[in-house]
Design a protein around this motif. Structure first.
Motif, PDB file in Angstrom:
ATOM      1  N   ILE A  71       0.839  -1.203   0.000  1.00 19.61           N
ATOM      2  CA  ILE A  71       0.000   0.000   0.000  1.00 19.61           C
ATOM      3  C   ILE A  71       0.873   1.251   0.000  1.00 19.61           C
ATOM      4  O   ILE A  71       0.593   2.229  -0.698  1.00 19.61           O
ATOM      5  CB  ILE A  71      -0.950  -0.014   1.211  1.00 19.61           C
ATOM      6  CG1 ILE A  71      -2.021  -1.091   1.029  1.00 19.61           C
ATOM      7  CG2 ILE A  71      -1.606   1.353   1.405  1.00 19.61           C
ATOM      8  CD1 ILE A  71      -2.891  -1.298   2.250  1.00 19.61           C
ATOM      9  N   GLU A  72       1.944   1.220   0.795  1.00 21.96           N
ATOM     10  CA  GLU A  72       2.869   2.347   0.844  1.00 21.96           C
ATOM     11  C   GLU A  72       3.447   2.641  -0.538  1.00 21.96           C
ATOM     12  O   GLU A  72       3.556   3.797  -0.955  1.00 21.96           O
ATOM     13  CB  GLU A  72       4.009   2.032   1.812  1.00 21.96           C
ATOM     14  CG  GLU A  72       5.007   3.147   2.014  1.00 21.96           C
ATOM     15  CD  GLU A  72       4.515   4.227   2.957  1.00 21.96           C
ATOM     16  OE1 GLU A  72       5.109   5.318   2.950  1.00 21.96           O
ATOM     17  OE2 GLU A  72       3.548   3.982   3.688  1.00 21.96           O
ATOM     18  N   GLN A  73       3.772   1.600  -1.270  1.00 22.16           N
ATOM     19  CA  GLN A  73       4.353   1.779  -2.596  1.00 22.16           C
ATOM     20  C   GLN A  73       3.308   2.223  -3.619  1.00 22.16           C
ATOM     21  O   GLN A  73       3.553   3.126  -4.418  1.00 22.16           O
ATOM     22  CB  GLN A  73       5.006   0.472  -3.057  1.00 22.16           C
ATOM     23  CG  GLN A  73       6.222   0.071  -2.242  1.00 22.16           C
ATOM     24  CD  GLN A  73       7.463   0.892  -2.591  1.00 22.16           C
ATOM     25  OE1 GLN A  73       7.367   2.035  -3.023  1.00 22.16           O
ATOM     26  NE2 GLN A  73       8.623   0.307  -2.412  1.00 22.16           N
ATOM     27  N   TYR A  74       2.152   1.597  -3.607  1.00 20.38           N
ATOM     28  CA  TYR A  74       1.114   1.974  -4.574  1.00 20.38           C
ATOM     29  C   TYR A  74       0.628   3.398  -4.347  1.00 20.38           C
ATOM     30  O   TYR A  74       0.333   4.133  -5.284  1.00 20.38           O
ATOM     31  CB  TYR A  74      -0.075   1.015  -4.483  1.00 20.38           C
ATOM     32  CG  TYR A  74       0.134  -0.310  -5.168  1.00 20.38           C
ATOM     33  CD1 TYR A  74       0.437  -0.373  -6.530  1.00 20.38           C
ATOM     34  CD2 TYR A  74       0.018  -1.505  -4.459  1.00 20.38           C
ATOM     35  CE1 TYR A  74       0.625  -1.588  -7.169  1.00 20.38           C
ATOM     36  CE2 TYR A  74       0.206  -2.727  -5.083  1.00 20.38           C
ATOM     37  CZ  TYR A  74       0.505  -2.767  -6.435  1.00 20.38           C
ATOM     38  OH  TYR A  74       0.697  -3.971  -7.056  1.00 20.38           O
ATOM     39  N   TYR A 121       9.206   0.391  -8.758  1.00 24.85           N
ATOM     40  CA  TYR A 121       9.539   1.436  -9.736  1.00 24.85           C
ATOM     41  C   TYR A 121       8.257   1.894 -10.412  1.00 24.85           C
ATOM     42  O   TYR A 121       7.507   1.077 -10.972  1.00 24.85           O
ATOM     43  CB  TYR A 121      10.520   0.923 -10.787  1.00 24.85           C
ATOM     44  CG  TYR A 121      10.804   1.950 -11.867  1.00 24.85           C
ATOM     45  CD1 TYR A 121      11.647   3.035 -11.628  1.00 24.85           C
ATOM     46  CD2 TYR A 121      10.190   1.847 -13.118  1.00 24.85           C
ATOM     47  CE1 TYR A 121      11.884   3.996 -12.601  1.00 24.85           C
ATOM     48  CE2 TYR A 121      10.427   2.803 -14.100  1.00 24.85           C
ATOM     49  CZ  TYR A 121      11.265   3.869 -13.836  1.00 24.85           C
ATOM     50  OH  TYR A 121      11.475   4.822 -14.792  1.00 24.85           O
ATOM     51  N   HIS A 122       7.984   3.193 -10.348  1.00 23.49           N
ATOM     52  CA  HIS A 122       6.834   3.786 -11.015  1.00 23.49           C
ATOM     53  C   HIS A 122       7.251   4.318 -12.387  1.00 23.49           C
ATOM     54  O   HIS A 122       8.374   4.799 -12.559  1.00 23.49           O
ATOM     55  CB  HIS A 122       6.269   4.941 -10.185  1.00 23.49           C
ATOM     56  CG  HIS A 122       5.585   4.490  -8.934  1.00 23.49           C
ATOM     57  ND1 HIS A 122       4.214   4.443  -8.800  1.00 23.49           N
ATOM     58  CD2 HIS A 122       6.090   4.066  -7.744  1.00 23.49           C
ATOM     59  CE1 HIS A 122       3.904   4.023  -7.598  1.00 23.49           C
ATOM     60  NE2 HIS A 122       5.011   3.781  -6.936  1.00 23.49           N
ATOM     61  N   GLY A 126      13.691   3.923  -8.535  1.00 26.67           N
ATOM     62  CA  GLY A 126      12.736   3.146  -7.760  1.00 26.67           C
ATOM     63  C   GLY A 126      12.878   3.486  -6.282  1.00 26.67           C
ATOM     64  O   GLY A 126      13.802   4.188  -5.869  1.00 26.67           O
ATOM     65  N   MET A 127      11.940   2.991  -5.487  1.00 24.88           N
ATOM     66  CA  MET A 127      11.965   3.225  -4.047  1.00 24.88           C
ATOM     67  C   MET A 127      11.863   1.907  -3.310  1.00 24.88           C
ATOM     68  O   MET A 127      11.114   1.016  -3.719  1.00 24.88           O
ATOM     69  CB  MET A 127      10.810   4.149  -3.632  1.00 24.88           C
ATOM     70  CG  MET A 127      10.817   4.524  -2.165  1.00 24.88           C
ATOM     71  SD  MET A 127      12.329   5.446  -1.713  1.00 24.88           S
ATOM     72  CE  MET A 127      12.110   5.618   0.051  1.00 24.88           C
ATOM     73  N   SER A 128      12.615   1.788  -2.224  1.00 23.99           N
ATOM     74  CA  SER A 128      12.600   0.576  -1.410  1.00 23.99           C
ATOM     75  C   SER A 128      12.234   0.900   0.028  1.00 23.99           C
ATOM     76  O   SER A 128      12.605   1.949   0.557  1.00 23.99           O
ATOM     77  CB  SER A 128      13.981  -0.112  -1.432  1.00 23.99           C
ATOM     78  OG  SER A 128      14.291  -0.581  -2.715  1.00 23.99           O
ATOM     79  N   PHE A 168      17.365   2.211   9.707  1.00 19.88           N
ATOM     80  CA  PHE A 168      16.551   3.362   9.327  1.00 19.88           C
ATOM     81  C   PHE A 168      16.135   3.206   7.868  1.00 19.88           C
ATOM     82  O   PHE A 168      16.779   2.488   7.097  1.00 19.88           O
ATOM     83  CB  PHE A 168      17.338   4.667   9.509  1.00 19.88           C
ATOM     84  CG  PHE A 168      17.750   4.936  10.932  1.00 19.88           C
ATOM     85  CD1 PHE A 168      16.998   5.788  11.737  1.00 19.88           C
ATOM     86  CD2 PHE A 168      18.884   4.339  11.466  1.00 19.88           C
ATOM     87  CE1 PHE A 168      17.377   6.033  13.047  1.00 19.88           C
ATOM     88  CE2 PHE A 168      19.266   4.581  12.780  1.00 19.88           C
ATOM     89  CZ  PHE A 168      18.510   5.429  13.570  1.00 19.88           C
ATOM     90  N   GLN A 169      15.083   3.921   7.488  1.00 15.58           N
ATOM     91  CA  GLN A 169      14.622   3.875   6.107  1.00 15.58           C
ATOM     92  C   GLN A 169      15.509   4.737   5.219  1.00 15.58           C
ATOM     93  O   GLN A 169      16.293   5.569   5.699  1.00 15.58           O
ATOM     94  CB  GLN A 169      13.169   4.359   6.028  1.00 15.58           C
ATOM     95  CG  GLN A 169      12.182   3.514   6.810  1.00 15.58           C
ATOM     96  CD  GLN A 169      12.160   2.057   6.382  1.00 15.58           C
ATOM     97  OE1 GLN A 169      12.189   1.741   5.182  1.00 15.58           O
ATOM     98  NE2 GLN A 169      12.117   1.151   7.361  1.00 15.58           N
ATOM     99  N   LEU A 170      15.409   4.529   3.925  1.00 14.92           N
ATOM    100  CA  LEU A 170      16.124   5.366   2.966  1.00 14.92           C
ATOM    101  C   LEU A 170      15.725   6.830   3.171  1.00 14.92           C
ATOM    102  O   LEU A 170      14.549   7.125   3.435  1.00 14.92           O
ATOM    103  CB  LEU A 170      15.801   4.946   1.534  1.00 14.92           C
ATOM    104  CG  LEU A 170      16.191   3.519   1.121  1.00 14.92           C
ATOM    105  CD1 LEU A 170      15.822   3.288  -0.344  1.00 14.92           C
ATOM    106  CD2 LEU A 170      17.662   3.257   1.344  1.00 14.92           C
TER     107      LEU A 170
END
Length: 206
Positions: free
Chosen positions: A52-55, A88-89, A95-97, A167-169
Motif C-alpha cells: 500500500i505504501e508503494q502503490y 519502480y513507477h 525506484g523506491m525501497s 533506518f529507512q532510505l
C-alpha cells in the motif's frame, strides 16, 4: 509445551503481471494454532502495508514491484525476519525501497517491540543511541539529517547475538548509502536486556 525452533516456514507469492512479484513467509506446524495464526496475520499485514505504501506513494503506474523476505534468526525460540519491497513507477527517476521487520518471542508467544527486549524502565533509547553515534563516527557515515536519538519503537531485527537497528532510505543518510544498518552486540547491552527475553536467551552460551 514449548515451541521447537527452528520453526517451519513456507514461502507464498503474490503476483500481478510479469514484473510484480512479492514473496512473503508463513509459519507452519506450530502446536498452538492460535499463535501460528497471529504470527501469520502479522506477516500478511506487514506485506500488505508495504505494498500500500508503494502503490500510494506516487500518482503514476507501478511498472515493477519486487518483494522479498529474509529470516534473520530462527533459534532459541526467537524468530526475527525482514521484508523488503522495491517498486519502480513509470517515468520515475529511481525506484523506491522500504524495509520492515518482525520479531517473535516463540516462548512467550509475543510479537516484540524494541522496549520488550529490555528491563522495564531501563534507558535503552539513550544506550542504543550512544552506540549508534559511535558507529556513525567510526564508520564515517554520511548524514543528511542530524541524528539525535532513536525512536522508542525504532525499526530493528535480531540476528544471532546481535541487535540490528536500521533506518529507512532518506531518513538520516543519502539514497546512495542504502539502508543505514547498525549492528549492536547483545554483550554491549547485557546490563539492561531482559534475561528472560529474546536477547537474554541468545546471549546464553549453552
Amino acid at each position: 509445551m514449548l515451541h521447537l525452533v527452528p520453526v517451519s516456514i513456507n514461502t507464498f507469492i503474490i503476483r500481478n503481471g510479469a514484473k510484480q512479484m512479492v514473496l512473503y513467509p508463513q509459519v507452519e506446524y506450530l502446536h498452538r494454532p492460535q499463535w501460528q495464526a497471529k504470527i501469520n496475520h502479522a506477516i500478511v499485514e506487514q506485506t500488505r502495508h508495504l505494498m500500500i505504501e508503494q502503490y500510494g506513494n506516487m500518482p503514476t503506474t507501478v511498472d515493477e514491484m519486487l518483494g522479498y523476505f529474509e529470516i534473520k534468526n530462527n533459534q532459541r525460540q526467537v524468530l526475527s525476519l525482514t521484508q523488503s519491497n522495491y517498486t519502480y513507477h513509470s517515468h520515475a527517476a529511481n525506484g523506491m525501497s522500504y524495509l520492515k521487520s518482525l520479531t517473535f518471542d516463540m516462548l512467550k508467544e509475543q510479537i516484540c517491540t524494541l522496549k520488550d527486549l529490555f528491563i522495564p524502565n531501563s534507558d535503552y533509547i539513550a544506550r542504543i543511541s550512544a552506540l549508534i553515534h559511535e558507529q556513525i563516527k567510526r564508520r564515517n557515515i554520511p548524514l543528511i539529517n542530524t541524528f539525535t536519538v532513536i525512536k522508542p519503537d525504532q525499526d530493528f531485527y535480531i540476528a544471532d547475538k546481535t541487535l540490528v537497528i536500521y533506518f529507512q532510505l532518506f531518513e538520516i543518510t543519502p539514497h546512495y548509502f542504502g539502508f543505514p544498518i547498525f549492528p549492536i552486540s547483545v554483550y554491549d547491552l547485557s546490563d539492561i536486556i531482559d534475561e528472560n527475553g529474546p536477547l537474554g536467551r541468545l546471549a546464553e552460551n549453552n
